[in-house]
Design a protein around this motif. Structure first.
Motif, mmCIF file in Angstrom:
data_model
loop_
_atom_site.group_PDB
_atom_site.id
_atom_site.type_symbol
_atom_site.label_atom_id
_atom_site.label_comp_id
_atom_site.label_asym_id
_atom_site.label_seq_id
_atom_site.Cartn_x
_atom_site.Cartn_y
_atom_site.Cartn_z
ATOM 1 N N MET A 1 20.187 39.778 64.046
ATOM 2 C CA MET A 1 19.557 41.037 63.633
ATOM 3 C C MET A 1 19.457 41.967 64.847
ATOM 4 S SD MET A 1 15.762 41.563 61.920
ATOM 5 C CE MET A 1 16.076 40.963 60.265
ATOM 6 N N THR A 2 19.887 43.231 64.658
ATOM 7 C CA THR A 2 19.779 44.193 65.759
ATOM 8 C C THR A 2 18.367 44.764 65.804
ATOM 9 O OG1 THR A 2 20.346 46.074 64.385
ATOM 10 C CG2 THR A 2 22.185 44.898 65.393
ATOM 11 N N LYS A 3 18.066 45.461 66.891
ATOM 12 C CA LYS A 3 16.767 46.126 67.019
ATOM 13 C C LYS A 3 16.589 47.131 65.877
ATOM 14 C CE LYS A 3 14.020 48.717 70.375
ATOM 15 N NZ LYS A 3 13.808 49.998 69.700
ATOM 16 N N GLU A 4 17.672 47.846 65.543
ATOM 17 C CA GLU A 4 17.601 48.846 64.469
ATOM 18 C C GLU A 4 17.237 48.178 63.142
ATOM 19 O OE1 GLU A 4 19.956 48.880 66.912
ATOM 20 O OE2 GLU A 4 19.025 50.652 67.795
ATOM 21 N N GLN A 5 17.880 47.040 62.863
ATOM 22 C CA GLN A 5 17.581 46.327 61.608
ATOM 23 C C GLN A 5 16.133 45.829 61.611
ATOM 24 O OE1 GLN A 5 20.809 43.523 61.995
ATOM 25 N NE2 GLN A 5 22.005 44.514 60.386
ATOM 26 N N ALA A 6 15.723 45.317 62.766
ATOM 27 C CA ALA A 6 14.362 44.778 62.861
ATOM 28 C C ALA A 6 13.324 45.879 62.657
ATOM 29 C CB ALA A 6 14.155 44.095 64.212
ATOM 30 N N MET A 7 13.593 47.043 63.219
ATOM 31 C CA MET A 7 12.605 48.128 63.163
ATOM 32 C C MET A 7 12.710 48.962 61.878
ATOM 33 S SD MET A 7 10.665 47.749 65.686
ATOM 34 C CE MET A 7 10.869 46.202 66.566
ATOM 35 N N ALA A 8 13.689 48.673 61.035
ATOM 36 C CA ALA A 8 13.837 49.420 59.792
ATOM 37 C C ALA A 8 12.543 49.344 58.989
ATOM 38 C CB ALA A 8 14.991 48.849 58.969
ATOM 39 N N GLY A 9 12.123 50.471 58.482
ATOM 40 C CA GLY A 9 10.908 50.507 57.673
ATOM 41 C C GLY A 9 9.658 50.771 58.490
ATOM 42 N N ALA A 10 9.757 50.776 59.807
ATOM 43 C CA ALA A 10 8.587 51.052 60.653
ATOM 44 C C ALA A 10 8.639 52.500 61.124
ATOM 45 C CB ALA A 10 8.565 50.107 61.854
ATOM 46 N N SER A 11 7.543 53.229 60.946
ATOM 47 C CA SER A 11 7.458 54.600 61.444
ATOM 48 C C SER A 11 7.468 54.580 62.968
ATOM 49 C CB SER A 11 6.164 55.246 60.957
ATOM 50 O OG SER A 11 5.063 54.565 61.536
ATOM 51 N N ASP A 12 7.646 55.736 63.581
ATOM 52 C CA ASP A 12 7.602 55.813 65.043
ATOM 53 C C ASP A 12 6.268 55.281 65.555
ATOM 54 O OD1 ASP A 12 10.087 56.904 65.021
ATOM 55 O OD2 ASP A 12 9.446 58.943 65.523
ATOM 56 N N GLU A 13 5.198 55.623 64.831
ATOM 57 C CA GLU A 13 3.865 55.183 65.246
ATOM 58 C C GLU A 13 3.753 53.652 65.215
ATOM 59 O OE1 GLU A 13 0.780 56.625 62.708
ATOM 60 O OE2 GLU A 13 -0.798 55.808 63.978
ATOM 61 N N ILE A 14 4.249 53.059 64.144
ATOM 62 C CA ILE A 14 4.205 51.594 64.035
ATOM 63 C C ILE A 14 5.061 50.956 65.130
ATOM 64 C CG2 ILE A 14 4.884 49.636 62.565
ATOM 65 C CD1 ILE A 14 2.317 51.084 61.778
ATOM 66 N N GLN A 15 6.223 51.559 65.400
ATOM 67 C CA GLN A 15 7.078 51.007 66.451
ATOM 68 C C GLN A 15 6.371 51.047 67.799
ATOM 69 O OE1 GLN A 15 11.251 51.993 66.578
ATOM 70 N NE2 GLN A 15 11.264 52.592 64.437
ATOM 71 N N THR A 16 5.638 52.131 68.048
ATOM 72 C CA THR A 16 4.912 52.246 69.316
ATOM 73 C C THR A 16 3.817 51.189 69.406
ATOM 74 O OG1 THR A 16 5.346 54.608 69.329
ATOM 75 C CG2 THR A 16 3.582 53.838 70.768
ATOM 76 N N ILE A 17 3.084 51.001 68.314
ATOM 77 C CA ILE A 17 2.019 49.989 68.302
ATOM 78 C C ILE A 17 2.620 48.599 68.505
ATOM 79 C CG2 ILE A 17 0.211 48.915 66.882
ATOM 80 C CD1 ILE A 17 -0.061 51.647 65.457
ATOM 81 N N TYR A 18 3.736 48.343 67.819
ATOM 82 C CA TYR A 18 4.401 47.050 67.960
ATOM 83 C C TYR A 18 4.844 46.836 69.408
ATOM 84 C CZ TYR A 18 7.614 43.191 67.631
ATOM 85 O OH TYR A 18 8.222 41.986 67.863
ATOM 86 N N THR A 19 5.468 47.858 69.990
ATOM 87 C CA THR A 19 5.989 47.734 71.351
ATOM 88 C C THR A 19 4.863 47.443 72.344
ATOM 89 O OG1 THR A 19 7.783 49.230 70.808
ATOM 90 C CG2 THR A 19 7.316 48.930 73.138
ATOM 91 N N GLY A 28 11.974 42.430 70.958
ATOM 92 C CA GLY A 28 12.409 43.753 70.512
ATOM 93 C C GLY A 28 13.124 43.735 69.181
ATOM 94 N N SER A 29 13.661 42.594 68.775
ATOM 95 C CA SER A 29 14.341 42.466 67.480
ATOM 96 C C SER A 29 13.610 41.471 66.587
ATOM 97 C CB SER A 29 15.787 42.006 67.677
ATOM 98 O OG SER A 29 16.444 42.803 68.620
ATOM 99 N N LEU A 30 12.329 41.261 66.857
ATOM 100 C CA LEU A 30 11.501 40.289 66.111
ATOM 101 C C LEU A 30 12.010 38.858 66.271
ATOM 102 C CD1 LEU A 30 10.917 42.200 62.698
ATOM 103 C CD2 LEU A 30 9.472 42.240 64.729
ATOM 104 N N GLU A 31 12.856 38.648 67.304
ATOM 105 C CA GLU A 31 13.512 37.338 67.435
ATOM 106 C C GLU A 31 12.566 36.250 67.940
ATOM 107 O OE1 GLU A 31 13.711 39.837 69.524
ATOM 108 O OE2 GLU A 31 14.087 39.160 71.571
ATOM 109 N N GLY A 32 11.435 36.653 68.529
ATOM 110 C CA GLY A 32 10.490 35.658 69.043
ATOM 111 C C GLY A 32 10.846 35.261 70.461
ATOM 112 N N LYS A 33 9.886 35.398 71.350
ATOM 113 C CA LYS A 33 10.162 35.109 72.752
ATOM 114 C C LYS A 33 9.506 33.829 73.211
ATOM 115 C CE LYS A 33 10.753 39.727 74.750
ATOM 116 N NZ LYS A 33 11.983 39.573 75.495
ATOM 117 N N ILE A 34 8.547 33.319 72.452
ATOM 118 C CA ILE A 34 7.839 32.136 72.936
ATOM 119 C C ILE A 34 7.879 31.031 71.884
ATOM 120 C CG2 ILE A 34 6.431 33.370 74.645
ATOM 121 C CD1 ILE A 34 4.107 33.358 72.670
ATOM 122 N N GLY A 35 9.089 30.771 71.383
ATOM 123 C CA GLY A 35 9.261 29.651 70.456
ATOM 124 C C GLY A 35 9.607 30.110 69.057
ATOM 125 N N PRO A 36 10.167 29.184 68.260
ATOM 126 C CA PRO A 36 10.653 29.526 66.915
ATOM 127 C C PRO A 36 9.584 30.103 65.998
ATOM 128 C CG PRO A 36 10.791 27.141 67.314
ATOM 129 C CD PRO A 36 10.408 27.786 68.611
#
Ligand code: HEC
Length: 86
Positions: A1-19, A28-36
């Motif tokens: 999944m790309t970052k664009e696919q992961a962030m689809a459906g999130a407003s700019d505001e939501i993306q900022t809060i997520y980031t 950045g792509s919801l892939e998980g950095k600290i385990g499955p």
């Protein structure tokens, strides 16, 4: 999944809060950095919006709770976006 696919459906505001609040552990792509269990790319197929909102507000299993940090409507909007990730 790309970052664009992961962030689809999130407003700019939501993306900022997520980031600011979530990216360090969930990636950045919801892939998980600290385990499955931190991969959120299909989290909506495991958890509904209410369950996700609860996880965001209360944390648990190694995740800090954001109830005191995010506004209720911010947690709600994050949960609504993530619940669509199936
Ligand atoms: C310090 C690292 C950390 C941060 C920051 C963090 N999380 Fe988590 N999160 C975790 C861990 C670890 C888990 C796995 C818990 C488990 O094993 O069930 C998790 C689990 C979750 C789950 C449940 C996934 C599942 O399948 O059980 C959701 C939804 C979630 N996080 C959303 C978020 C959101 C949204 C944010 C930002 C507001 C966030 N997290 C910030 C570490 C973090």
């Amino acid at each position: 999944m790309t970052k664009e696919q992961a962030m689809a459906g999130a407003s700019d505001e939501i993306q900022t809060i997520y980031t600011k609040n979530c990216l360090s552990c969930h990636g950045g792509s919801l892939e998980g950095k600290i385990g499955p269990n931190t991969n959120l790319q299909k989290v909506g197929s495991r958890m509904n919006k209410e369950q996700i909102a609860k996880q965001i507000n209360q944390g648990g299993n190694g995740m800090p709770g954001f109830g005191g940090k995010l506004k209720p409507e911010e947690a709600e909007a994050l949960a609504a976006w993530l619940a669509e990730k199936k």
